[in-house]
Design an enzyme around this catalytic site. Structure first.
Site, PDB file in Angstrom:
ATOM      1  N   ARG A 389     -24.237   0.332 -64.120  1.00 13.00           N
ATOM      2  CA  ARG A 389     -24.011   1.146 -62.933  1.00 13.00           C
ATOM      3  C   ARG A 389     -25.077   0.908 -61.876  1.00 13.00           C
ATOM      4  NH1 ARG A 389     -22.776   7.262 -64.367  1.00 13.00           N
ATOM      5  NH2 ARG A 389     -24.883   7.086 -65.184  1.00 13.00           N
ATOM      6  N   VAL A 511     -14.189   5.324 -61.046  1.00  9.96           N
ATOM      7  CA  VAL A 511     -14.577   4.646 -62.282  1.00  9.96           C
ATOM      8  C   VAL A 511     -16.072   4.804 -62.565  1.00  9.96           C
ATOM      9  CG1 VAL A 511     -12.714   2.987 -62.037  1.00  9.96           C
ATOM     10  CG2 VAL A 511     -14.962   2.430 -61.114  1.00  9.96           C
ATOM     11  N   GLU A 512     -16.452   4.515 -63.810  1.00 12.17           N
ATOM     12  CA  GLU A 512     -17.842   4.586 -64.291  1.00 12.17           C
ATOM     13  C   GLU A 512     -18.460   5.961 -64.055  1.00 12.17           C
ATOM     14  OE1 GLU A 512     -20.477   1.398 -63.434  1.00 12.17           O
ATOM     15  OE2 GLU A 512     -18.983  -0.155 -63.760  1.00 12.17           O
ATOM     16  N   GLY A 513     -17.682   6.998 -64.254  1.00 17.83           N
ATOM     17  CA  GLY A 513     -18.155   8.363 -64.048  1.00 17.83           C
ATOM     18  C   GLY A 513     -17.661   8.884 -62.717  1.00 17.83           C
TER      19      GLY A 513
END
Length: 782
Positions: A389, A511-513
């Site tokens: 991230r 996405v990714e949290g």
């Protein structure tokens, strides 16, 4: 009254300086003598002064008294306010490293530590790859064809990605990968994103949270030897399956299972896991040959603890049948695996889809880390997420910002309304300044965070800050670019270079949290404990044996209390002076006031966070608006410091000063607004009023970016020059003049180059959106 004001002044000075307990006792003793003999002091105040002096002496110089009478009570209170954490929350809290973010939480950051972080550089091999294969890849990409016609990357592009090892950027050279630094990895992703979001995501996933990264950090030597060369060459194409129907943002709610049992593998009966899963929204799943899978492992028969010679006979695990989240590698051609209908992401065409597994058997050697990796999957994921991230989405977002700056700056000059270029209108200048200033801010955060990764750190909190803020800033920048382009940005077609960016914004937000979760829970939820100078140490002291824990807690807690008092004084005095009491590092004069303001707000943030955590304790994780506002303050402290570093790393160029001022004024304004919102809605109104006096003693003094910056920034990005070149560095610039990017840049150059009496004719020709560069060139020659 004189003695009261004198006492307040002395106390503030002593607290601000952070003097020792001995100095406190000495100063207060002298003060009490003066108050008793030299000044006319009311008896009640004298009694209070004496009580305070005796308390300082007792607590500071009588440690046995303090440890016997005070600390046990404090330890009991402390345990009562600590939040109850699940195993996954605890592992997430433990993940990653603290670095510059910890300094910002200290209330008195060491700015020289920031300066010592290496500035972005590339090796010769990395620069050659950026200038060579990455440039060649961009030339192969036609985003209209990818997103509207074939809904896939062309076969030649897939082959090129494999041949040039784009899927192996994070894999070490000894395994056939490129072994790139985080800075180079970020630069490659950013450049591809300026050409095609679909291609950028395709490259991002194997190099971010994927089997390759997990194997590099947590795989056994045998696993690395077996898989990494094939992953680097693209012989194996990976994906990683984490999200499920009931486990989106709450990834700890995995319902996918792996039960320890015996089964057949390559003709032999071996100990392994029988897997059942249902996953969705998995990028590259439709084309992956190697599936990374997260699931919950169980050992109902206690097979892992049996001394059968296979596993060494370690005891204890049979007492707990749930072994925890585990990650494994699964060839996608095994019986029982099914790939569902492909998902088509909005505005993009990268491969994405669901996957199911029914009674799929794998041996223990397919667990990442083999036997030692069972139950360690959540820790692996949290640590690798903090790296991925830090790079992928921040780079993609910055690429979008750079492309918006590159195209909108040119378009605002060549497009006219009322026979006047758009760039001359103040309303358009406001949008252009926002586009360029926030792109400058995104790039600063991107490069600083990648530098932390290159130092061998796992910056979990900065990665969450970058994931949230860069994607949100991308949303603002692209929306403003669309506003300036108006109809030119609305009508979809192969000449529209903004449509794919605009349509893909929800992907990066989600996405990714998901961003709501990241802001409301993750940034401060993790940073409030991990980055705090004392809380984690105190929690660790509470876990020690009683006698040892008491001594350790006593030592840390005393430092904690002294720091709290010091930060209250620092926040108040620095607020009164707008940071001018602080000592900035030796640097360019234009940066001095910004260092002072960030130092001031660092102390204010510490105080606000400290009081809020002490007041709410474990309830804070349910006060999401409060947590989000503290997260905003923390985030803009980090991003502001990144801007200062970027300006210095680039040599403090005079032309970039408007961008510096815009980005810094934006950050400081956001910090002030977040603090104001926090205090206006404070859970306990009276404490909120007291904090407002200490944190914002002069009220809301800061203003958003000044109007006069808008003209200067517009002039800089609407014509070729060093400022525009630096800000848009990394944008792919096609050489084919019929490409829409080449066309708008060519038009800008021709407008600027035309003689005064020919400019209007050139402008008139450019107003037709389907003009060709040949037509324009003939007109100019004529």
């Amino acid at each position: 009254m004189f003695s009261f004001f004198a006492f307040t002044l002395v106390a503030l000075v002593l607290l601000y300086q952070g003097v020792s307990a001995f100095s406190w006792a000495l100063a207060l003793g002298v003060f009490v003598i003066c108050a008793s003999w030299l000044w006319s002091t009311p008896a009640l105040l004298l009694v209070l002064y004496w009580i305070l002096l005796l308390m300082i002496v007792a607590l500071a110089f009588l440690p046995r008294f303090r440890q016997a009478k005070v600390m046990p009570r404090m330890m009991r209170w402390y345990k009562s306010v600590l939040p109850t954490l699940s195993d996954t929350e605890q592992q997430a809290l433990d993940a990653g490293d603290v670095s510059w973010d910890g300094e910002l939480f200290s209330g008195n950051p060491d700015w020289y530590r920031l300066k010592r972080i290496p500035k972005p550089t590339f090796t010769d091999a990395e620069q050659s790859f950026i200038d060579g294969p990455t440039e060649q890849l961009c030339a192969l990409l036609n985003d209209w064809q990818i997103t509207q016609e074939s809904l896939d990357l062309p076969p030649a592009v897939w082959q090129f990605l494999r041949e040039q090892r784009f899927f192996g950027m994070v894999i070490p050279c000894e395994y056939g990968g490129l072994g790139f630094s985080a800075q180079a990895h970020s630069q490659v992703v950013m450049k591809i994103a300026t050409r095609s979001i679909s291609a950028a995501v395709t490259v991002m996933v194997p190099n971010s949270l994927g089997p390759g990264e997990l194997l590099v950090h947590y795989g056994t030597q045998g696993q690395r030897d077996a898989y990494l060369p094939k992953l680097a060459s693209g012989e194996l194409l990976p994906c990683f399956a984490l999200t499920g129907p009931e486990a989106g943002s709450d990834a700890g709610a995995l319902t996918d299972t792996g039960v320890v049992c015996y089964g057949q593998w390559q003709g032999k009966q071996v100990l392994g896991l029988k897997l059942n899963w249902e996953k969705r929204y998995i990028t590259l799943a439709p084309v992956a040959s190697l599936l990374g899978l997260a699931f919950k492992a169980y050992d109902p028969d206690g097979l892992l603890s049996r001394p059968d010679g296979l596993l060494g006979g370690e005891g204890g695990q049979d007492e707990d049948k749930t072994l925890g989240v585990t990650c494994a590698l699964i060839p996608t051609d095994l019986p029982g695996i099914r790939i569902g209908s492909r998902h088509l992401p909005i505005g993009a065409a990268f491969m994405n889809g669901p996957t199911w597994g029914k009674d799929v058997f794998i041996p223990l050697e397919n667990v990442i880390g083999e036997r030692g990796g069972i139950g360690q999957g959540w820790r692996m994921l949290m640590n690798c997420l903090s790296i991925g991230r830090s790079i992928s989405l921040p780079a993609l977002s910055t690429g979008a910002g750079k492309l918006a700056t590159f195209t909108t700056g040119a378009y605002a000059l060549v497009r006219q309304q009322f026979k006047v270029p758009l760039a001359k209108f103040e309303g358009v200048q406001e949008a252009l300044a926002k586009i360029a200033g926030l792109t400058y801010l995104m790039n600063a955060g991107r490069t600083l965070t990648a530098a932390l990764v290159d130092q061998g750190l796992k910056p979990s909190v900065p990665s969450a800050i970058l994931k949230y803020h860069n994607t949100e800033l991308m949303r603002i920048v692209v929306n403003n670019a669309m506003d300036v382009h108006a109809g030119r940005g609305v009508i979809i077609g192969p000449q529209n270079y903004l449509a794919a960016l605009f349509a893909a914004i929800p992907i990066s937000i989600t996405v990714e949290g998901a961003n709501i979760l990241t802001r409301s829970l993750m940034i401060f939820g993790q940073g409030g404990v991990r980055c705090h100078p004392f809380i984690l140490k105190e929690m660790q002291a509470l876990a020690l044996p009683e006698a040892e824990g008491l001594l350790e807690f006593d030592r840390i807690f005393c430092q904690h209390v002294v720091t709290d008092l010091q930060m209250a004084a620092r926040s108040f005095l620095l607020g009164l002076t707008q940071g001018k009491l602080s000592r900035p590092p030796q640097t360019h004069s234009v940066l001095k006031p910004y260092y002072q303001q960030l130092t001031r707000f660092s102390a204010s943030f510490y105080l606000a966070a400290e009081v809020t955590m002490g007041l709410l304790g474990g309830k804070l994780k349910f006060k999401e608006r409060t947590s989000a506002r503290l997260a905003d303050v923390f985030s803009y402290l980090y991003l502001g410091s990144a801007v200062l570093k970027q300006f210095q790393d680039q040599g403090c160029p005079k032309g970039d000063e408007p961008l510096l001022h815009y980005a810094m004024q934006y950050c400081l304004w956001q910090i002030q607004q977040a603090l104001d919102a926090l205090l206006s809605n404070y859970p306990v109104a009276g404490i909120g009023l007291l904090l407002r006096v200490l944190i914002l003693p002069l009220g809301l003094c800061l203003k958003p970016p000044a109007d006069d910056l808008q003209q200067a920034i517009t002039d800089a990005i609407c014509q070729p020059g060093e400022v525009r070149e630096r800000l848009t560095s990394g944008v792919y610039r096609p050489q084919y003049l019929q490409d829409p990017l080449a066309k708008v840049e060519f038009a800008m150059q021709q407008v600027l180059a035309a003689a005064p009496d020919a400019k209007q004719a050139v402008w008139d020709a450019i107003q037709v959106d389907d003009f060709t560069t040949e037509q324009l060139a003939k007109l100019i020659a004529h």
